[in-house]
Each structure stands twice: as C-alpha cells, then as structure tokens.
Write an enzyme that holds these catalytic residues in place. Structure first.
Site, short mmCIF file in Angstrom:
data_model
loop_
_atom_site.label_atom_id
_atom_site.label_comp_id
_atom_site.label_asym_id
_atom_site.label_seq_id
_atom_site.Cartn_x
_atom_site.Cartn_y
_atom_site.Cartn_z
N GLU A 1 0.85 -1.21 0.00
CA GLU A 1 0.00 0.00 0.00
C GLU A 1 0.89 1.26 0.00
O GLU A 1 0.55 2.27 0.62
CB GLU A 1 -0.93 -0.04 1.22
C1 LIG Z 1 2.89 -9.81 0.59
C2 LIG Z 1 2.64 -8.71 -0.39
C3 LIG Z 1 1.34 -8.39 -0.75
C4 LIG Z 1 1.10 -7.41 -1.71
N1 LIG Z 1 -0.19 -7.17 -2.13
C5 LIG Z 1 -0.39 -6.38 -3.22
C6 LIG Z 1 -1.69 -6.29 -3.84
O1 LIG Z 1 -2.67 -6.87 -3.38
N2 LIG Z 1 -1.80 -5.54 -4.97
C7 LIG Z 1 -0.75 -4.89 -5.52
O2 LIG Z 1 -0.92 -4.25 -6.55
N3 LIG Z 1 0.48 -4.94 -4.96
C8 LIG Z 1 0.69 -5.68 -3.83
N4 LIG Z 1 1.94 -5.76 -3.27
C9 LIG Z 1 3.02 -4.99 -3.85
C10 LIG Z 1 3.46 -3.81 -2.97
O3 LIG Z 1 2.46 -2.84 -2.95
C11 LIG Z 1 4.79 -3.30 -3.55
O4 LIG Z 1 5.76 -4.29 -3.26
C12 LIG Z 1 5.18 -1.95 -2.98
O5 LIG Z 1 4.30 -0.96 -3.43
C13 LIG Z 1 6.60 -1.55 -3.37
O6 LIG Z 1 6.85 -1.77 -4.71
P1 LIG Z 1 8.14 -2.61 -5.16
O7 LIG Z 1 8.15 -3.86 -4.40
O8 LIG Z 1 8.16 -2.70 -6.64
O9 LIG Z 1 9.35 -1.73 -4.66
P2 LIG Z 1 10.05 -0.52 -5.45
O10 LIG Z 1 9.04 0.37 -6.05
O11 LIG Z 1 11.10 -1.05 -6.32
O12 LIG Z 1 10.73 0.26 -4.23
C14 LIG Z 1 11.86 -0.28 -3.53
C15 LIG Z 1 12.23 0.67 -2.42
O13 LIG Z 1 12.59 1.93 -2.97
C16 LIG Z 1 11.84 2.98 -2.40
N5 LIG Z 1 11.50 3.95 -3.45
C17 LIG Z 1 10.90 3.71 -4.63
N6 LIG Z 1 10.78 4.85 -5.32
C18 LIG Z 1 11.30 5.83 -4.56
C19 LIG Z 1 11.46 7.23 -4.72
N7 LIG Z 1 11.03 7.88 -5.79
N8 LIG Z 1 12.06 7.93 -3.71
C20 LIG Z 1 12.49 7.29 -2.60
N9 LIG Z 1 12.37 5.97 -2.40
C21 LIG Z 1 11.77 5.25 -3.37
C22 LIG Z 1 10.60 2.33 -1.79
O14 LIG Z 1 10.15 3.03 -0.65
C23 LIG Z 1 11.11 0.95 -1.43
O15 LIG Z 1 11.63 0.95 -0.13
C24 LIG Z 1 2.19 -6.71 -2.27
C25 LIG Z 1 3.48 -7.01 -1.87
C26 LIG Z 1 3.73 -8.00 -0.97
C27 LIG Z 1 5.16 -8.34 -0.62
#
Ligand SMILES: Cc1cc2nc3c(=O)[nH]c(=O)nc-3n(C[C@H](O)[C@H](O)[C@H](O)COP(=O)(O)OP(=O)(O)OC[C@H]3O[C@@H](n4cnc5c(N)ncnc54)[C@H](O)[C@@H]3O)c2cc1C
Length: 591
Positions: free
Chosen positions: A435
C-alpha cells in the site's frame, strides 16, 4: 498457544470518552450510543478471539497451497469466512442499497481492529474486497454497481487490487499491462501482475479483480493508466456466473509472513475487462480509496503490536527470572516475575502507550473520513489526506518495532516459533511495505500533502493543537504533564516545516528529512491524542466514574508517552536541520 482478548473497554473509551461519537452531527452517528457500540464491539471481540484467533497459527504454519491451478486456503479458513459472512461483518459500513448495514466507517474500523489483531492474514480477504467495493462504489457505472456490489458486500465474491508488475511497484507509470478495446465496449486485458493479495483462493464463488492497465494509444506514463473490472468468471445478464475469463494464477509466493493470505502472480491473457470511470483516470479512481486502504494498513500495524503486547504482558507476569532490586516480590519462589524489572516495564510501557495512542489516532482518522464523506466536509477531507501517510507510515513502522519489542520480553523463547511471537513480527513487517512503502509515504507527506491547498491543512492542524492547549492550560495537571510537552513537540514540528519551506529550492534537503518528519508528525499526533485522552479520563474521574483504576491507568500511560516518547521530536528535528549533505555525500559507487 498465544492469547488474544479484544480490548473492548479501550475501544469503547476511544469511541465515547474521546471521540464522543453519539454527540457528533454526522449522519449515522446518532445511532452510536454506548449500548449499541458495546454490543457490536463485544460480539466482534468474541468472533475474533473464538473463531479467528485459533486459526492464526494454523494459517501461519499451513499457509496457502496451489495444486493444479487451484489455491487452497488453510484448514478452517473457509468455515470461518462463512461465519464472518453470516454474521454480516463484511458489510457493516456498506450502502444498504447494496445489502450493507450503512453504519459509519468509524464503527467498521472499531469492529475490524479485533479481527485484524486476531488474524491479519485471514482478514485481508475481506479487507481487499472492501477496497474493491469502495472503488466500484465511487467510480463504477450504475450497471457495474448493480452487478458487483451486492456480491462484494456479502463477500460471496471477493475482490483484489492489481497494481504491481515485476518491473514496477512504486513507479506505476512504467506499467506494461495493456487494454485493447473490443467492439462491445469491453477491453482485452493482457499482462502480468505480481504480489496480488487474495488473488486466487477457494473461499468465494467469484473473484473480482480490479486491474490497472494502459489503453493502447493513450498518454505515456502514469497519465495513461485506466482501471478495469476483470472478473474470474464473467457474469451473465441475469447475474449468474458465466464463462471462465482469461485470468489465472501463475503461482503463489513463498513469503516471510501472512502465510494464510495467498499472494499471487496473476496472468491476464486477453481477459475481458470493463472500464471503471473514465479512460486514463485509473490512478484517480485508485486514490479515492487510498485514505481508507492506508488507514486499514496503519491499523494492521498497531493491531499486531496489540496482540504481541498482550502476550508479552502474560509472559512477563509468568516467567521467573532475577529479583526485584528494591526487594523480592515473590519471596517464596525461586525468583521474581520479569515484570518487576524496570527495563521490562520500560519495554511494556513503550508498547502499551503506543498501541493505545495509535488506536485513538486511527479512529480519529476514521471519524474524519466519515465527516468528509457524510457531511461533505472539505476541511475534514483535507485533514485526513494530510494524516493518511502518517497513519500508514508511522503506525506500521512502530507496530513492527513494538511487535519485536514484545518478542524481546520472551528472550530466546520469543525467537522460537513454538511461542508464536515471531509470527506477530513477521506478519507486521509487510504493512511497512505494501500500500505504498513507508519511504514513499514520507515523500507523499513532505512532497505533496504539506503544500496541499496552499498548506491550509497543516496550518489547521497546528491551529487545532494551539487551541486545545489554550483552552486547557488552566488545568494544572493536564498542563504540566501533557500540554507543555505537546507544545514543545508541536514547536519542533513547525520548525521542521519551516526548514522545508526555506529549502524549497533544494529538494534533497527536504527529502533527506522526510522520513524523520513523518515520524515527528506521528509523535505529535499521538501526543495530541494522549493529551485529549488524559483530559477525557480526568473528566470521567471528576464525574465519579466507578472504574477508577481504568481511568487512572489511562492517565499514567499517557504521562509515560509524553515523558518518554514525545521528546523524540527533538532528535528528528536535529536530523532534519542537518539537511541532505551528509545523506548525499557518497558517490553511488562508494556504497
Ligand atoms: C505480501 C505482499 C502483498 C502485496 N499485495 C499487493 C496487492 O494486493 N496488490 C498490488 O498491486 N500490490 C501488492 N503488493 C506490492 C506492494 O504494494 C509493492 O511491493 C510496494 O508498493 C513496493 O513496490 P516494489 O516492491 O516494486 O518496490 P520498489 O518500487 O522497487 O521500491 C523499492 C524501495 O525503494 C523505495 N523507493 C521507490 N521509489 C522511490 C522514490 N522515488 N524515492 C524514494 N524511495 C523510493 C521504496 O520506498 C522501497 O523501499 C504486495 C506485496 C507483498 C510483498
């Protein structure tokens, strides 16, 4: 086996002594008298402790299993889900036109807390469904509402939210899932979504996926994203289930916690999808429900800490180690219980004062959502928009911190699965990530929300604190222990805001301090909640409340928060004031 008892008295305290729900001029609130809310909260607590809590460890150890494309939830989940549906727990705040009970969101939130504390992974199936309901309710056509909402309200069909793809999570503009128009107005949806919570399971007849995708030929990046309904089974005109749609679960993820919730890779192969709202306005549709969804995740954070805390208290009373330095408390036994030791007390007080403050903050947020929606109150809407990243980011960070602090009370036994404490920490961890990861919540707060409507809402927040202090500084007990620390913390927060304004042309300075600011604001919000709760508890005592121990405990717990937690704002301000130079000093190659 861990314990869980719903803190119904504390919940009632927040609803009535703090928020005075039955006295508010919000439609639906007039029904929230003490007897009614007590009946609801007691019953929710019973369902939580008797039905959901026993399945928490089962869900963790069994997990979800996928065989031949079918996902099975852990033993007992299906029956428990049926009980939740039969009890009407999935429909509390939904519109009666679609089978809901039309209760205020604050009441829904109060009932949800015990469910989430008792079994977070299980409760996500209905939580996601509620999210899908809200998105269609706010943006769907009349036909879509008639087709999907009655079934989502009852959880006969469940819902999912599909944003994330392998190469994009935070940066959704990179999304590749595409939507190609069909002649009949529907779309062919193709692409892969990952990490989809409750994406596939065996507890509902149909699953309604809400999917973000780009319509071919639309604008580049985030501006080209639209929202679609993609049902697992297409729905016939008469409401019966039709053909299987082109959506399937590729696999379920092995993960750190929330094992009872299926986290799925979802493949869309020219699946039939139906546009929700306007083309290319998918993010707007998603954002409408963000305040609710993020408040729900913030609740997950402190609700896990609450469960862990209850167990830590029981263990600290039970486990005999060492002697009280001021004199034995259990002279006939081989040692005193852990709870005599000041460091164990510190730990438990940290947990207790956080959880109770967080509950007040979350219910206040839910109350603001009610005021915004039911009274069309733009100021309440602005205030909850400002608070949302704080509720989500601060409460989940601290929720995890205190779930592990509770683990610490167990010493080595906390690390051993048999005692169940590791599950609270593992389950709580995800709330900091999904989220919108917490770093991104901090960016949202500092980069967007502070300046929203010309900074009007943050100014209103400061004014609210100032007014509360002014109105109550004549109350000596409140002033010394609560208002003065709140004033100091609020001053720190304003100084940090000022630093950001002065550094508007140096974004790295502001963004290097954004995480500190989110925590600082979280502390000030909890400080405000504690000052208000202390005032309410003092008034209850003055008015002759019979349960003096309860109210005195509230005041003492609040006093602890103000003395031992709130001063953290000074540290956060000191960090913010150093700007971004030390943060950005290294070249990427030097890490
Ligand atoms: C168990 C689980 C359930 C989930 N359920 C859902 C679901 O139901 N539906 C859905 O759509 N998704 C779901 N997700 C996905 C989740 O919402 C994403 O993993 C999350 O939004 C982060 O995206 P990412 O993993 O691609 O990380 P990334 O976007 O690659 O980010 C990696 C890190 O970099 C930081 N970061 C990224 N961009 C920036 C920036 N511009 N400035 C500073 N820091 C930054 C982030 O804070 C994070 O710490 C789920 C994930 C898990 C693990």
């Amino acid at each position: 086996m861990p314990i869980y008892n719903a803190p119904t008295k504390d919940i009632q305290f927040v609803l009535h002594d703090l928020l005075k729900v039955s006295e508010q001029d919000i439609p639906g609130f007039e029904d929230l008298d003490r007897d009614f809310t007590s009946a609801v909260v007691e019953e929710a607590g019973k369902v939580a402790s008797e039905v959901l809590h026993p399945l928490n460890v089962v869900g963790d150890t069994e997990g979800c299993v996928m065989e031949n494309g079918v996902v099975r939830t852990p033993t007992g989940f299906k029956d428990a889900f049926q009980q939740m549906k039969d009890g009407g727990w999935t429909a509390m705040d939904c519109d009666p036109e679609y089978g809901g009970q039309g209760l205020p969101y604050v009441m829904h939130t109060a009932a949800q807390e015990p469910f989430v504390s008792a079994n977070m992974a299980f409760n996500m199936y209905q939580g996601l469904t509620h999210g899908a309901y809200s998105a269609i309710y706010a943006h769907g056509s009349d036909e879509q509402k008639q087709t999907y909402l009655p079934k989502l309200t009852t959880c006969e069909w469940t819902g999912t939210m599909n944003l994330t793809e392998p190469h994009c999570g935070t940066d959704l503009g990179l999304m590749r899932t595409k939507a190609v128009p069909n002649d009949d107005g529907s779309f062919k949806i193709s692409g892969q979504k990952i990490f989809i919570s409750a994406g596939e399971h065996d507890m509902a007849d149909n699953i309604i996926h809400l999917v973000l995708a780009k319509i071919q030929g639309g604008p580049e990046g985030i501006k080209g994203v639209s929202l679609f309904i993609v049902p697992k089974f297409l729905v016939n005109d008469d409401g019966s289930l039709g053909a299987r749609n082109g959506v399937s679960c590729g696999k379920i993820e092995e993960k750190m916690g929330i094992h009872g919730n299926s986290t799925c890779v979802m493949n869309y192969d020219e699946a039939t999808g139906f546009l929700v709202g306007e083309e290319h306005k998918g993010m707007r549709a998603m954002f409408t429900m963000m305040n609710e969804a993020r408040l729900g995740v913030g609740l997950q954070g402190y609700a896990q800490a609450e469960s862990a805390y209850q167990n830590a208290v029981a263990y600290a009373n039970d486990r005999l180690q060492g002697r009280d330095v001021t004199g034995a408390k259990n002279p006939d036994g081989p040692a005193d219980p852990l709870i005599v030791h000041p460091d164990i007390r510190r730990n438990l007080m940290d947990q207790k004062s956080f959880v109770e403050g967080a509950r007040a903050f979350t219910y206040w947020g839910a109350y603001l959502i009610d005021r915004a929606h039911k009274n069309q109150d733009a100021d309440a809407d602005g205030l909850i928009s400002l608070m949302t990243p704080v509720i989500k980011g601060f409460l989940t960070d601290k929720g995890f911190e205190y779930a592990t602090a509770a683990q610490q009370v167990y010493g080595g036994h906390g690390y051993i699965e048999e005692w169940g404490m590791s599950q609270y920490a593992r389950d709580a961890r995800i709330a900091m990530i999904y989220e919108g990861a917490n770093g991104v919540q901090a960016l949202d707060l500092v980069g967007r929300k502070l300046a929203l409507d010309g900074g009007k809402h943050v100014m209103a927040f400061f004014e609210m604190i100032k007014t509360f202090i002014k109105e109550n500084e004549g109350n000596e007990a409140l002033n010394k222990d609560f208002l003065m620390p709140l004033k100091a913390a609020s001053k720190d927060l304003q100084a940090a805001g000022m630093y950001f304004m002065q550094n508007a042309t140096k974004p790295n300075n502001a963004l290097s301090g954004s995480y500190d600011f989110m925590h600082m604001m979280g502390h000030v919000c909890l400080g405000l909640m504690w000052a208000r709760m202390a005032k309410a508890a003092m008034e209850a005592l003055e008015n002759g409340a019979s349960d003096t121990a309860f109210y005195e405990t509230k005041i003492a717990t609040g006093r602890y928060y103000m003395a031992r937690q709130l001063p953290a704002t000074a540290m956060h301000l000191a960090r913010i004031n150093t700007g971004g130079d030390t943060v950005m000093a290294l070249e990427a190659a030097n890490f």
